[in-house]
Design a protein around this motif. Structure first.
Motif, PDB file in Angstrom:
ATOM      1  N   GLN A   1       0.789  -1.193   0.149  1.00 39.69           N
ATOM      2  CA  GLN A   1       0.353  -0.286   0.382  1.00 39.69           C
ATOM      3  C   GLN A   1       1.036   0.846  -0.147  1.00 39.69           C
ATOM      4  OE1 GLN A   1      -3.784  -0.712   0.538  1.00 39.69           O
ATOM      5  NE2 GLN A   1      -2.901  -2.187  -0.441  1.00 39.69           N
ATOM      6  N   THR A   2       1.240   1.594  -1.214  1.00 44.30           N
ATOM      7  CA  THR A   2       1.675   3.024  -0.948  1.00 44.30           C
ATOM      8  C   THR A   2       0.980   4.095  -2.465  1.00 44.30           C
ATOM      9  OG1 THR A   2       3.140   2.780  -3.101  1.00 44.30           O
ATOM     10  CG2 THR A   2       3.857   1.659  -0.545  1.00 44.30           C
ATOM     11  N   ASN A   3       1.349   5.310  -2.026  1.00 43.01           N
ATOM     12  CA  ASN A   3       0.519   6.487  -2.879  1.00 43.01           C
ATOM     13  C   ASN A   3       1.116   5.985  -3.825  1.00 43.01           C
ATOM     14  OD1 ASN A   3      -1.533   8.934  -3.050  1.00 43.01           O
ATOM     15  ND2 ASN A   3       0.611   9.690  -4.078  1.00 43.01           N
ATOM     16  N   GLN A   4       1.963   5.926  -4.896  1.00 38.90           N
ATOM     17  CA  GLN A   4       2.641   5.661  -6.097  1.00 38.90           C
ATOM     18  C   GLN A   4       1.785   4.624  -6.286  1.00 38.90           C
ATOM     19  OE1 GLN A   4       6.998   6.207  -5.853  1.00 38.90           O
ATOM     20  NE2 GLN A   4       6.547   8.156  -5.620  1.00 38.90           N
ATOM     21  N   ARG A   5       2.143   3.959  -5.649  1.00 41.69           N
ATOM     22  CA  ARG A   5       1.550   2.492  -6.107  1.00 41.69           C
ATOM     23  C   ARG A   5       0.000   2.945  -7.120  1.00 41.69           C
ATOM     24  NH1 ARG A   5       0.169  -2.348  -4.806  1.00 41.69           N
ATOM     25  NH2 ARG A   5       0.996  -3.475  -6.747  1.00 41.69           N
TER      26      ARG A   5
ATOM     27  N   GLY B   1       7.293   8.638 -15.287  1.00 44.35           N
ATOM     28  CA  GLY B   1       7.374   7.319 -15.216  1.00 44.35           C
ATOM     29  C   GLY B   1       7.334   6.325 -16.166  1.00 44.35           C
ATOM     30  N   ILE B   2       5.750   6.385 -16.820  1.00 46.33           N
ATOM     31  CA  ILE B   2       5.534   5.966 -17.861  1.00 46.33           C
ATOM     32  C   ILE B   2       5.304   6.749 -19.637  1.00 46.33           C
ATOM     33  CG2 ILE B   2       3.165   7.174 -18.392  1.00 46.33           C
ATOM     34  CD1 ILE B   2       3.736   3.562 -19.162  1.00 46.33           C
ATOM     35  N   THR B   3       6.011   8.204 -19.736  1.00 51.56           N
ATOM     36  CA  THR B   3       6.304   8.785 -20.217  1.00 51.56           C
ATOM     37  C   THR B   3       8.217   8.729 -20.546  1.00 51.56           C
ATOM     38  OG1 THR B   3       5.690  11.403 -19.855  1.00 51.56           O
ATOM     39  CG2 THR B   3       4.149   9.784 -20.943  1.00 51.56           C
TER      40      THR B   3
ATOM     41  N   LEU C   1      15.582  -0.121 -20.938  1.00 54.29           N
ATOM     42  CA  LEU C   1      17.602  -0.279 -21.089  1.00 54.29           C
ATOM     43  C   LEU C   1      18.225  -0.876 -20.539  1.00 54.29           C
ATOM     44  CD1 LEU C   1      17.328   2.747 -23.526  1.00 54.29           C
ATOM     45  CD2 LEU C   1      17.515   0.324 -24.315  1.00 54.29           C
ATOM     46  N   ASN C   2      18.296   0.039 -19.267  1.00 56.65           N
ATOM     47  CA  ASN C   2      19.248  -0.124 -18.346  1.00 56.65           C
ATOM     48  C   ASN C   2      18.610  -1.597 -16.790  1.00 56.65           C
ATOM     49  OD1 ASN C   2      21.156   1.140 -18.454  1.00 56.65           O
ATOM     50  ND2 ASN C   2      19.299   3.228 -17.960  1.00 56.65           N
ATOM     51  N   ASP C   3      17.799  -2.560 -17.355  1.00 64.48           N
ATOM     52  CA  ASP C   3      17.594  -3.967 -16.564  1.00 64.48           C
ATOM     53  C   ASP C   3      16.308  -3.744 -15.634  1.00 64.48           C
ATOM     54  OD1 ASP C   3      17.189  -7.019 -16.695  1.00 64.48           O
ATOM     55  OD2 ASP C   3      19.286  -6.791 -15.388  1.00 64.48           O
ATOM     56  N   TRP C   4      15.812  -2.494 -15.549  1.00 64.76           N
ATOM     57  CA  TRP C   4      15.024  -1.821 -15.024  1.00 64.76           C
ATOM     58  C   TRP C   4      15.763  -1.140 -13.108  1.00 64.76           C
ATOM     59  CZ3 TRP C   4      10.040  -0.299 -15.174  1.00 64.76           C
ATOM     60  CH2 TRP C   4       9.385  -1.155 -16.630  1.00 64.76           C
ATOM     61  N   LYS C   5      16.951  -1.044 -14.357  1.00 64.98           N
ATOM     62  CA  LYS C   5      17.388  -0.255 -12.860  1.00 64.98           C
ATOM     63  C   LYS C   5      17.545   1.295 -13.038  1.00 64.98           C
ATOM     64  CE  LYS C   5      20.910  -3.761 -11.494  1.00 64.98           C
ATOM     65  NZ  LYS C   5      19.891  -5.117 -12.175  1.00 64.98           N
TER      66      LYS C   5
ATOM     67  N   ASP D   1       4.078  -2.892 -11.684  1.00 64.86           N
ATOM     68  CA  ASP D   1       2.899  -1.853 -11.975  1.00 64.86           C
ATOM     69  C   ASP D   1       3.568  -0.722 -13.190  1.00 64.86           C
ATOM     70  OD1 ASP D   1       1.692  -2.267  -9.506  1.00 64.86           O
ATOM     71  OD2 ASP D   1       3.729  -1.368  -8.536  1.00 64.86           O
ATOM     72  N   PHE D   2       4.657  -0.620 -13.078  1.00 66.02           N
ATOM     73  CA  PHE D   2       4.858   0.586 -14.838  1.00 66.02           C
ATOM     74  C   PHE D   2       4.931  -0.929 -15.528  1.00 66.02           C
ATOM     75  CE2 PHE D   2       6.350   3.596 -11.476  1.00 66.02           C
ATOM     76  CZ  PHE D   2       5.993   4.801 -12.032  1.00 66.02           C
ATOM     77  N   GLU D   3       5.404  -1.805 -15.718  1.00 65.56           N
ATOM     78  CA  GLU D   3       5.318  -2.796 -16.812  1.00 65.56           C
ATOM     79  C   GLU D   3       3.456  -3.339 -16.875  1.00 65.56           C
ATOM     80  OE1 GLU D   3       9.051  -5.734 -16.100  1.00 65.56           O
ATOM     81  OE2 GLU D   3       7.245  -6.522 -15.063  1.00 65.56           O
ATOM     82  N   LYS D   4       2.560  -2.928 -16.220  1.00 62.40           N
ATOM     83  CA  LYS D   4       1.042  -3.472 -15.930  1.00 62.40           C
ATOM     84  C   LYS D   4       1.107  -2.293 -17.022  1.00 62.40           C
ATOM     85  CE  LYS D   4      -2.719  -4.400 -13.529  1.00 62.40           C
ATOM     86  NZ  LYS D   4      -3.852  -4.710 -12.810  1.00 62.40           N
TER      87      LYS D   4
END
Length: 154
Positions: A30-34, A67-69, A77-81, A93-96
């Motif tokens: 439970q986070t605001n960003q999620r 995050g999405i734009t 490109l950086n293996d999700w780093k 969440d961003f992958e979805k």
């Protein structure tokens, strides 16, 4: 978050299909960003279910918009780093969200309004009236009060 039926400037122009606002408890962590990212996902799911391919999505979350734009391209490109070398915390969440944007023309808009009653920064389309804003705030509170589902470590 969502869309509502609204005439475009000029009066009798085309209208978007109505998407309903919903109150749901956030699964997992439970986070605001999620919550903001998942709200955007819900709006895109609704759009797709009604064959809407071009939409404007309003949010007060610059984290979601950036995050999405912007950031997602380098994360992939950086293996999700991140640039700091740390893992992207809300990767799933961003992958979805990224997957849901495929095939859609989404304009991401940050619309903010100071909500003095709750001393917070809220976001609403400029055409929303006070009663509609109160309904959205009520829905968000109702969703937060729903019982949690055991979904593991989201």
């Amino acid at each position: 978050m969502g869309l509502r039926k609204m005439p475009l400037p000029g009066g009798n122009g085309p209208k978007c299909k109505q998407l309903r606002n919903v109150a749901e408890r956030l699964e997992g962590r439970q986070t605001n960003q999620r919550a903001e990212i998942q709200a955007a996902c819900k709006a895109l799911e609704q759009a797709k279910s009604q064959n809407i391919t071009k939409l404007v999505l309003y949010t007060d979350s610059m984290h979601t918009i950036n995050g999405i734009t912007k950031w997602i391209h380098s994360w992939k490109l950086n293996d999700w780093k991140m640039s700091t070398g740390k893992e992207v915390i809300n990767r799933r969440d961003f992958e979805k969200l990224d997957g849901l944007t495929q095939g859609l023309d989404v304009k991401w808009v940050s619309m903010t309004l100071i909500n003095t009653t709750h001393s917070s920064l809220c976001t609403f389309p400029a055409t929303l009236d006070l009663e509609e804003m109160k309904k959205l705030i009520k829905l968000a509170r109702e969703g937060a009060l729903k019982p949690a589902l055991d979904t593991g470590d989201l």
